[in-house]
Write a protein that holds these residues in place. Structure first.
Motif, PDB file in Angstrom:
ATOM      1  N   ARG A 284     -48.805  35.357  50.105  1.00 48.87           N
ATOM      2  CA  ARG A 284     -49.687  36.511  50.016  1.00 48.87           C
ATOM      3  C   ARG A 284     -48.857  37.792  49.982  1.00 48.87           C
ATOM      4  O   ARG A 284     -47.770  37.873  50.557  1.00 48.87           O
ATOM      5  N   ALA A 316     -54.074  44.773  54.353  1.00 51.03           N
ATOM      6  CA  ALA A 316     -54.684  43.882  53.353  1.00 51.03           C
ATOM      7  C   ALA A 316     -53.618  42.933  52.830  1.00 51.03           C
ATOM      8  O   ALA A 316     -52.541  43.361  52.420  1.00 51.03           O
ATOM      9  N   TRP A 318     -53.284  39.916  50.018  1.00 47.95           N
ATOM     10  CA  TRP A 318     -53.976  39.285  48.890  1.00 47.95           C
ATOM     11  C   TRP A 318     -53.119  38.182  48.286  1.00 47.95           C
ATOM     12  O   TRP A 318     -51.878  38.253  48.311  1.00 47.95           O
ATOM     13  N   GLN A 319     -53.804  37.182  47.744  1.00 49.24           N
ATOM     14  CA  GLN A 319     -53.121  36.099  47.022  1.00 49.24           C
ATOM     15  C   GLN A 319     -52.791  36.614  45.622  1.00 49.24           C
ATOM     16  O   GLN A 319     -53.513  36.387  44.657  1.00 49.24           O
ATOM     17  N   THR A 353     -60.417  43.466  51.428  1.00 49.53           N
ATOM     18  CA  THR A 353     -60.887  42.786  50.212  1.00 49.53           C
ATOM     19  C   THR A 353     -61.090  43.718  49.028  1.00 49.53           C
ATOM     20  O   THR A 353     -61.436  43.251  47.945  1.00 49.53           O
ATOM     21  N   THR A 398     -56.206  40.741  36.972  1.00 47.34           N
ATOM     22  CA  THR A 398     -57.323  40.346  37.836  1.00 47.34           C
ATOM     23  C   THR A 398     -57.915  39.004  37.402  1.00 47.34           C
ATOM     24  O   THR A 398     -58.263  38.172  38.240  1.00 47.34           O
ATOM     25  N   LEU A 403     -59.317  37.793  40.814  1.00 48.69           N
ATOM     26  CA  LEU A 403     -59.789  39.090  41.292  1.00 48.69           C
ATOM     27  C   LEU A 403     -60.871  39.607  40.345  1.00 48.69           C
ATOM     28  O   LEU A 403     -61.028  39.099  39.230  1.00 48.69           O
ATOM     29  N   THR A 419     -61.627  43.868  43.626  1.00 44.41           N
ATOM     30  CA  THR A 419     -62.062  43.107  44.799  1.00 44.41           C
ATOM     31  C   THR A 419     -61.488  41.693  44.730  1.00 44.41           C
ATOM     32  O   THR A 419     -61.223  41.161  43.648  1.00 44.41           O
ATOM     33  N   THR A 420     -61.291  41.104  45.900  1.00 46.01           N
ATOM     34  CA  THR A 420     -60.792  39.749  45.999  1.00 46.01           C
ATOM     35  C   THR A 420     -61.749  38.917  46.831  1.00 46.01           C
ATOM     36  O   THR A 420     -62.395  39.436  47.745  1.00 46.01           O
TER      37      THR A 420
END
Length: 422
Positions: A284, A316, A318-319, A353, A398, A403, A419-420
């Motif tokens: 991540r 935050a 994120w992957q 997110t 994305t 995403l 957004t995720t």
């Protein structure tokens, strides 16, 4: 609707009317047989009564017998050769209801006097028997239908198993790994034809993918060298004091366009890599650190345009591949600065997110059809025309990283939101 469900529904639509017709036919057949047996019993009883009456000694000239099941009454009607058989319903006092009977009637001659002979047999027990038979039949039909559907489902599931195996292999196909699946032969001819076609198709796709990937990488790599050489030559020419002002202006314009061509080449190569899924990352990325980094890097540009920056950054993770995270944030933030008005504002909001970047601008709303398409150019007030790949690259990032990106306009604010789900 799944194919197996559809075939089961078709099976039900066909079998239910057949079972209903079969049940109705058997009901009528049983009812007919029971009535036939009852009629035979009545005829046999009539014969026995006829024999009895022929041998009986009667003192009275007229004989009168009458019960619910048997009656012998005088009549003036002519003698009938054959008895009449029919179903009737007779009121039963104990049950206070009408009960079904089978009735035989015939005019006979006895000691010179015509009599109407009426004999009846109750159908109550036989009706109960018929109802029990129908219940048993319905239960048997329901059981047969259930097991037929069950066996049809099991058999169809086993028959279609090779198809689902091939489908799973297609779903897990990854061109970037060049790990093309092999579709094995089965004992079903049609599935063998499908698997042969899939094997041929996957082979051609792998070859085309490899060719396209090599062409893209080679073209981008080979273009960088002459572009760098030309750029170097132009920079040397700019240092020549003997050139006139018009020549220097032409060289400067050529140098700017050459730099734009170099960026275009780099972005096209980047798009090709994203589409080919060449960015693999299982860990991540700290989006807060990435966002803060580019806010600092673009600090001078924002100060130059006197932009008011409002930022709300929360932790935050994120992957997302780190390189793609850098490109995503830098493109969105760069656009917010590039298309902003002098003295405008930028709002950056990051949650666990959501990444939201809002900027003021004199430009109108971006049409839905061209928001994330390639080469949808917008004129930039201070730096010529963009190459139209920034938002397209963001969209590809994305899409390839699970995403979602969206755009909202409320004059004079343009907002991009990423957004995720993870």
């Amino acid at each position: 609707m799944k194919l197996l469900t559809r075939s089961t529904l078709y099976f039900l639509v066909i079998m239910l009317p057949i079972f209903a017709i079969g049940a109705g036919y058997l009901f009528k057949k049983f009812d007919k047989e029971i009535r036939h047996e009852t009629d035979e019993e009545l005829v046999n009883d009539k014969i026995q009564w006829m024999r009895y009456l022929d041998t009986a000694k009667v003192d009275n000239a007229v004989l009168l017998l009458k019960t619910p099941e048997f009656s012998l009454t005088p009549t003036t009607a002519p003698v009938q050769k054959k008895p009449k058989l029919k179903g009737v319903r007779i009121f039963q006092e104990p049950e206070n209801s009408y009960a079904p009977f089978r009735e035989l009637s015939q005019v006979i001659s006895f000691h010179g006097q015509n009599y109407l002979l009426v004999m009846r047999k109750s159908q109550i027990e036989k009706d109960d028997l018929l109802k029990n038979i129908i219940h048993v039949m319905l239960i048997a039909f329901a059981g047969l239908l259930f097991f037929a559907i069950l066996f049809n489902f099991i058999i169809s599931r086993n028959v279609w198993k090779p198809f689902h195996i091939s489908l799973e292999k297609i779903r897990h196909l990854q061109l970037s790994k060049l790990d093309m699946p092999q579709f094995e032969q089965t004992n079903v001819h049609e599935f063998n034809q499908l698997n042969d076609a899939l094997n041929n198709m996957s082979t051609r796709i792998a070859q085309d993918y490899t060719t396209m990937k090599e062409l893209t990488e080679d073209a981008a790599h080979e273009m960088q060298t002459p572009l760098a050489i030309v750029q170097g030559k132009l920079e040397l020419l700019l240092q020549d004091d003997t050139l006139s002002e018009e020549q220097l202006k032409a060289i400067t314009q050529s140098s700017d366009e050459l730099q734009r061509l170099s960026r275009l080449n780099h972005n096209l190569l980047l798009l090709a890599k994203i589409e080919n899924q060449q960015f693999h990352f299982t860990e991540r990325t700290d989006m807060a650190a990435v966002t803060e980094k580019y806010l600092q890097l673009f600090d001078e540009l924002m100060a130059e345009k006197q932009l008011a920056v409002e930022q709300t950054i929360q932790p935050a993770s994120w992957q997302l591949h780190p390189a793609l995270a850098d490109i995503l944030v830098s493109n969105l933030l760069g656009n917010a600065i590039k298309y902003n008005t002098h003295g405008g504002s930028i709002r950056v909001s990051l949650t666990a997110t959501t990444l939201m970047i809002t900027n003021t601008s004199d430009h109108p709303e971006i049409p839905p059809a061209g928001r994330f398409q390639r080469f949808k150019k917008q004129e930039v007030s201070h730096g010529g025309a963009s190459n139209g790949l920034g938002l397209a690259i963001c969209k590809k990032i994305t899409d390839s990283s699970s995403l979602n990106i969206s755009y909202h306009y409320q004059s004079p604010f343009h907002t991009f939101t990423v957004t995720t789900n993870s």
